[in-house]
Design a protein around this motif. Structure first.
Motif, PDB file in Angstrom:
ATOM      1  N   PRO A 117      -9.605  23.188  70.627  1.00  0.00           N
ATOM      2  CA  PRO A 117     -10.427  23.539  71.786  1.00  0.00           C
ATOM      3  C   PRO A 117     -10.581  22.351  72.729  1.00  0.00           C
ATOM      4  O   PRO A 117     -10.413  21.197  72.332  1.00  0.00           O
ATOM      5  CB  PRO A 117     -11.780  23.913  71.168  1.00  0.00           C
ATOM      6  CG  PRO A 117     -11.514  24.124  69.724  1.00  0.00           C
ATOM      7  CD  PRO A 117     -10.365  23.251  69.369  1.00  0.00           C
ATOM      8  N   SER A 118     -10.897  22.641  73.967  1.00  0.00           N
ATOM      9  CA  SER A 118     -11.165  21.573  74.933  1.00  0.00           C
ATOM     10  C   SER A 118     -12.372  20.768  74.478  1.00  0.00           C
ATOM     11  O   SER A 118     -13.334  21.312  73.929  1.00  0.00           O
ATOM     12  CB  SER A 118     -11.439  22.180  76.317  1.00  0.00           C
ATOM     13  OG  SER A 118     -11.967  21.205  77.198  1.00  0.00           O
ATOM     14  N   ALA A 119     -12.311  19.476  74.685  1.00  0.00           N
ATOM     15  CA  ALA A 119     -13.426  18.605  74.301  1.00  0.00           C
ATOM     16  C   ALA A 119     -14.704  18.980  75.040  1.00  0.00           C
ATOM     17  O   ALA A 119     -15.811  18.668  74.591  1.00  0.00           O
ATOM     18  CB  ALA A 119     -13.070  17.150  74.573  1.00  0.00           C
ATOM     19  N   ASP A 120     -14.554  19.641  76.172  1.00  0.00           N
ATOM     20  CA  ASP A 120     -15.718  20.060  76.968  1.00  0.00           C
ATOM     21  C   ASP A 120     -16.428  21.260  76.356  1.00  0.00           C
ATOM     22  O   ASP A 120     -17.575  21.546  76.713  1.00  0.00           O
ATOM     23  CB  ASP A 120     -15.283  20.404  78.393  1.00  0.00           C
ATOM     24  CG  ASP A 120     -14.699  19.194  79.125  1.00  0.00           C
ATOM     25  OD1 ASP A 120     -15.131  18.069  78.813  1.00  0.00           O
ATOM     26  OD2 ASP A 120     -13.826  19.389  79.986  1.00  0.00           O
ATOM     27  N   ASP A 121     -15.741  21.977  75.479  1.00  0.00           N
ATOM     28  CA  ASP A 121     -16.334  23.162  74.841  1.00  0.00           C
ATOM     29  C   ASP A 121     -16.911  22.750  73.493  1.00  0.00           C
ATOM     30  O   ASP A 121     -16.254  22.822  72.457  1.00  0.00           O
ATOM     31  CB  ASP A 121     -15.270  24.251  74.665  1.00  0.00           C
ATOM     32  CG  ASP A 121     -15.862  25.597  74.271  1.00  0.00           C
ATOM     33  OD1 ASP A 121     -16.976  25.613  73.719  1.00  0.00           O
ATOM     34  OD2 ASP A 121     -15.200  26.624  74.522  1.00  0.00           O
ATOM     35  N   ALA A 122     -18.154  22.316  73.525  1.00  0.00           N
ATOM     36  CA  ALA A 122     -18.797  21.784  72.326  1.00  0.00           C
ATOM     37  C   ALA A 122     -18.911  22.826  71.215  1.00  0.00           C
ATOM     38  O   ALA A 122     -18.686  22.517  70.041  1.00  0.00           O
ATOM     39  CB  ALA A 122     -20.180  21.246  72.669  1.00  0.00           C
ATOM     40  N   ALA A 123     -19.245  24.059  71.578  1.00  0.00           N
ATOM     41  CA  ALA A 123     -19.433  25.107  70.574  1.00  0.00           C
ATOM     42  C   ALA A 123     -18.120  25.427  69.863  1.00  0.00           C
ATOM     43  O   ALA A 123     -18.068  25.542  68.639  1.00  0.00           O
ATOM     44  CB  ALA A 123     -19.999  26.365  71.228  1.00  0.00           C
ATOM     45  N   ALA A 124     -17.043  25.571  70.648  1.00  0.00           N
ATOM     46  CA  ALA A 124     -15.736  25.882  70.061  1.00  0.00           C
ATOM     47  C   ALA A 124     -15.226  24.731  69.210  1.00  0.00           C
ATOM     48  O   ALA A 124     -14.627  24.947  68.153  1.00  0.00           O
ATOM     49  CB  ALA A 124     -14.738  26.211  71.170  1.00  0.00           C
ATOM     50  N   THR A 125     -15.481  23.509  69.656  1.00  0.00           N
ATOM     51  CA  THR A 125     -15.053  22.329  68.906  1.00  0.00           C
ATOM     52  C   THR A 125     -15.796  22.241  67.578  1.00  0.00           C
ATOM     53  O   THR A 125     -15.200  21.951  66.532  1.00  0.00           O
ATOM     54  CB  THR A 125     -15.300  21.048  69.722  1.00  0.00           C
ATOM     55  OG1 THR A 125     -14.507  21.091  70.915  1.00  0.00           O
ATOM     56  CG2 THR A 125     -14.929  19.812  68.923  1.00  0.00           C
ATOM     57  N   GLU A 126     -17.092  22.525  67.619  1.00  0.00           N
ATOM     58  CA  GLU A 126     -17.894  22.495  66.388  1.00  0.00           C
ATOM     59  C   GLU A 126     -17.420  23.564  65.411  1.00  0.00           C
ATOM     60  O   GLU A 126     -17.302  23.306  64.203  1.00  0.00           O
ATOM     61  CB  GLU A 126     -19.370  22.719  66.717  1.00  0.00           C
ATOM     62  CG  GLU A 126     -20.274  22.666  65.492  1.00  0.00           C
ATOM     63  CD  GLU A 126     -21.744  22.866  65.835  1.00  0.00           C
ATOM     64  OE1 GLU A 126     -22.567  22.855  64.892  1.00  0.00           O
ATOM     65  OE2 GLU A 126     -22.076  23.037  67.023  1.00  0.00           O
ATOM     66  N   ALA A 127     -17.115  24.758  65.934  1.00  0.00           N
ATOM     67  CA  ALA A 127     -16.649  25.849  65.076  1.00  0.00           C
ATOM     68  C   ALA A 127     -15.291  25.517  64.462  1.00  0.00           C
ATOM     69  O   ALA A 127     -15.047  25.794  63.276  1.00  0.00           O
ATOM     70  CB  ALA A 127     -16.565  27.141  65.881  1.00  0.00           C
TER      71      ALA A 127
END
Length: 284
Positions: A117-127
């Protein structure tokens, strides 16, 4: 896998290593007669004819490039030929770096595919991080814990947990899309998590299940969605075939020629018969 998937061969030189025996350990170029038989038995494997500084064994490579290093001599290793320094020996961080924006300009295949995921998408990165950590703990690392189990009871307990996880992953894939050609773990598209599952699944079927005395169900028969992912990944350009990054016969031979894998664990169960089929359904 990722070097081939993204076509990064011009930026990253892949130097093939082979499992050694005894004190010599991992090697790049065969010196002993035993090592020569290992290389000859891996006829489809890519063998670099000019390894870094013509070093034949990884122990010598570490000694020359990182003399202060006192850890385990292992692979893979990410080495910067310009600075002459070892950058990393952590496979997970290396894999993530290959998917990162720093390597985008070097891509020659699948240029627009982002597995993280893009580093800007915190939720997707965490998931994604949560799923990858789960895969690492409950599948990738779990098979080695099974092999190193101090008791039969612990061996059986961990084995049950492993197959329960395979069942969970199989359902995740099957439920993700009615079209089996579009089944992935996250968001209906191929992701970094799928690559982690792919590597462990194919090694499990060709090596772990046999060499580690895990036994149990074949992924091919019991977890069709997981095995479907494996066969789809094997069909990707540059992954299988001569010179490819994933060679079924090579994987099986590794687990039977690695001395270190034979020494782990206190559970004394008979070593199963060596599989006669190096290319199960879908991998030929």
């Amino acid at each position: 896998f990722l070097v081939k998937y993204y076509g990064l061969e011009d930026a990253i030189q892949i130097v093939r290593t082979f499992p050694g025996n005894g004190d010599d350990g991992w090697f790049l170029k065969p010196k002993s007669e035993w090592e020569k038989t290992i290389v000859e038995g891996n006829s489809d494997a890519f063998v670099d004819t000019d390894p870094v500084d013509d070093v034949s064994h990884m122990r010598d490579f570490y000694a020359a490039k990182a003399p202060e290093y006192d850890g385990k001599i292992t692979v893979p290793v990410l080495f910067d030929k310009k600075t002459g320094k070892i950058i990393s020996t952590d496979s997970m961080s290396m894999a993530k770096a290959l998917c990162g924006k720093g390597m985008r300009a070097a891509r020659t295949r699948n240029k627009d595919v982002e597995l993280l995921p893009s580093a800007d998408d915190a939720a997707a990165t965490e998931a994604m991080n949560k799923l990858v950590n789960e895969l690492s703990a409950e599948v990738t690392s779990k098979v080695y814990k099974i092999h190193g189990s101090p008791t039969q009871a612990e061996h059986n307990k961990l084995t049950e947990e492993l197959f329960a996880t395979f069942g969970k992953l199989d359902k995740m894939l099957a439920d993700s899309n009615a079209d089996s050609a579009k089944q992935f773990l996250v968001g209906g598209k191929m992701s970094f998590a799928d690559t982690i599952l792919f590597h462990t699944a194919i090694r499990f079927e060709l090596g772990y299940r046999w060499r580690f005395n895990i036994g149990g169900d074949s992924l091919i028969d019991k977890y069709p969605a997981v095995w479907n992912l494996v066969t789809r990944f094997m069909a990707i350009e540059g992954i299988s075939g001569k010179g490819g990054s994933v060679l079924p016969k090579d994987i099986t031979r590794f687990f039977w020629t690695s001395a270190s894998l034979a020494k782990m664990g206190a559970v004394k169960t008979p070593v199963p018969t060596l599989p006669t089929m190096f290319t199960p359904t879908g991998l030929a």
